[in-house]
Design an enzyme around this catalytic site. Structure first.
Site, short mmCIF file in Angstrom:
data_model
loop_
_atom_site.label_atom_id
_atom_site.label_comp_id
_atom_site.label_asym_id
_atom_site.label_seq_id
_atom_site.Cartn_x
_atom_site.Cartn_y
_atom_site.Cartn_z
N LYS A 41 0.83 -1.22 0.00
CA LYS A 41 0.00 0.00 0.00
C LYS A 41 0.86 1.27 0.00
CE LYS A 41 -2.26 -0.88 3.82
NZ LYS A 41 -1.71 -2.18 4.23
N ARG A 118 -8.69 1.15 10.02
CA ARG A 118 -8.25 -0.23 10.19
C ARG A 118 -9.26 -1.05 10.97
NH1 ARG A 118 -2.40 0.58 9.81
NH2 ARG A 118 -1.27 -1.38 9.77
N ARG A 157 11.61 -5.71 3.43
CA ARG A 157 11.25 -4.29 3.29
C ARG A 157 12.22 -3.38 4.04
NH1 ARG A 157 5.22 -2.35 4.31
NH2 ARG A 157 5.58 -2.81 6.50
N ARG A 190 12.00 -1.75 9.76
CA ARG A 190 11.09 -1.39 10.84
C ARG A 190 11.07 -2.47 11.92
NH1 ARG A 190 5.71 0.28 7.61
NH2 ARG A 190 4.87 -0.98 9.29
N ARG A 201 0.61 -8.78 13.50
CA ARG A 201 -0.04 -7.82 12.61
C ARG A 201 -0.99 -8.50 11.64
NH1 ARG A 201 4.79 -5.17 9.94
NH2 ARG A 201 3.35 -3.74 8.97
P1 AMP Z 1 1.48 0.68 9.08
O1 AMP Z 1 2.68 1.48 8.71
O2 AMP Z 1 0.22 1.20 8.48
O3 AMP Z 1 1.68 -0.80 8.86
O4 AMP Z 1 1.29 0.88 10.66
C1 AMP Z 1 2.29 0.44 11.57
C2 AMP Z 1 1.66 0.22 12.94
O5 AMP Z 1 1.10 1.46 13.43
C3 AMP Z 1 0.51 -0.77 12.99
O6 AMP Z 1 0.96 -2.11 13.09
C4 AMP Z 1 -0.22 -0.31 14.25
O7 AMP Z 1 0.47 -0.71 15.41
C5 AMP Z 1 -0.10 1.21 14.14
N1 AMP Z 1 -1.22 1.78 13.37
C6 AMP Z 1 -1.13 2.50 12.21
N2 AMP Z 1 -2.34 2.88 11.79
C7 AMP Z 1 -3.23 2.39 12.68
C8 AMP Z 1 -4.65 2.42 12.77
N3 AMP Z 1 -5.38 3.06 11.84
N4 AMP Z 1 -5.23 1.80 13.83
C9 AMP Z 1 -4.50 1.18 14.76
N5 AMP Z 1 -3.16 1.08 14.73
C10 AMP Z 1 -2.52 1.68 13.70
#
Ligand code: AMP
Length: 255
Positions: A41, A118, A157, A190, A201
């Site tokens: 994404k 989410r 990644r 990360r 996740r």
């Molecule tokens: P991402 O970069 O979108 O994969 O987000 C990394 C981490 O941030 C996720 O695994 C969650 O711990 C947290 N996170 C990001 N966006 C959200 C969201 N909309 N709701 C809950 N946790 C989030």
């Protein structure tokens, strides 16, 4: 093609303003990117940002930017702990961070929301916020890929510590190993891309995020896109699917 502007207002919140607003691009696109972690994404959001002139708004990037803050608030500290474990941050925390950045949702450049909503509760909060702002979503792009492919992708990644651009050690390597092509920043893995966090996740995605596809399908905004192939192939597929949903041919010309 437009160069993505600096996302200061989104990444920092508060009084931060973007140095440059996106130039008028004909039409304003307001899209959500949905799909499991690691499906690509972030990469698609960057490419779509250039093709459509819309801004890449990732809630994960807000948390990663907050990581560098000297004194994060207690709520933010707890959120960062949850993130490290691969768990979802509580809805109330995420929704309030997005609400603080409502100006980004109203921005004339449009938006590509990546990683938000989410959960169904977040989707409802987003609907409410957009109604208050007088804007509406054009479409929700649902990227799909088998789990085994995703796990391989996540392990390789790398993310720029500066501008957050996303690379992959084999599928999308930078020109110079460990260095961002766009800003010269350092590329890092990360913490939540470690194997245990990846497992947590994926479970969170199945339990809380997958049901969102039904939510958006019911209101006729869901566009499913196969996320296999090169980033450019996936982009072309996305633009075609979007074009079919919205009935516009202009995407194909700009791709
Ligand atoms: P991402 O970069 O979108 O994969 O987000 C990394 C981490 O941030 C996720 O695994 C969650 O711990 C947290 N996170 C990001 N966006 C959200 C969201 N909309 N709701 C809950 N946790 C989030």
């Amino acid at each position: 093609m437009t160069v993505p502007h600096v996302r200061a207002a989104w990444l920092q919140g508060g009084d931060a303003r973007c140095e440059e607003l996106p130039p008028p691009h004909g039409r304003t696109y307001r899209l959500v990117l949905l799909g499991p972690p690691g499906v690509g994404k972030g990469t698609q959001a960057e490419l779509l940002g250039r093709a459509l002139g819309a801004c890449h708004l990732s809630t994960g990037d807000i948390f990663r930017a907050a990581h560098c803050q000297a004194e994060p608030s207690p709520a933010l500290k707890a959120a960062l702990e949850a993130m490290r474990r691969g768990e979802l941050v509580p809805d109330a925390v995420v929704v309030s961070l997005v609400r603080e950045r409502a100006a980004c949702l109203r921005c004339r450049g449009g938006f590509l929301l990546d990683g938000f909503p989410r959960t169904v509760a977040q989707a409802e909060a987003l609907d409410e916020l957009l109604a208050e702002l007088g804007v509406s979503l054009d479409a929700v792009l649902n990227y799909q890929l088998p789990v085994e492919v995703i796990v391989t992708r996540l392990g390789g990644r790398r993310t720029c510590a500066g501008c957050k651009a996303v690379y992959h050690v084999t599928a999308r390597p930078p020109h110079v190993e460990g260095v961002c092509d766009q800003c010269g920043g350092r590329l890092i893995q990360r913490e939540d891309d470690q194997p245990e966090s990846i497992r947590v996740r994926m479970r969170a995605y199945e339990e809380y995020t997958r049901p969102l596809t039904g939510y958006y399908e019911r209101i006729g905004k869901l566009v499913s896109v196969q996320a296999s192939g090169t980033p450019e192939e996936i982009l072309a597929r996305t633009l075609r699917a979007l074009s079919t949903l919205l009935g516009h041919k202009e995407y194909l010309n700009s791709a």
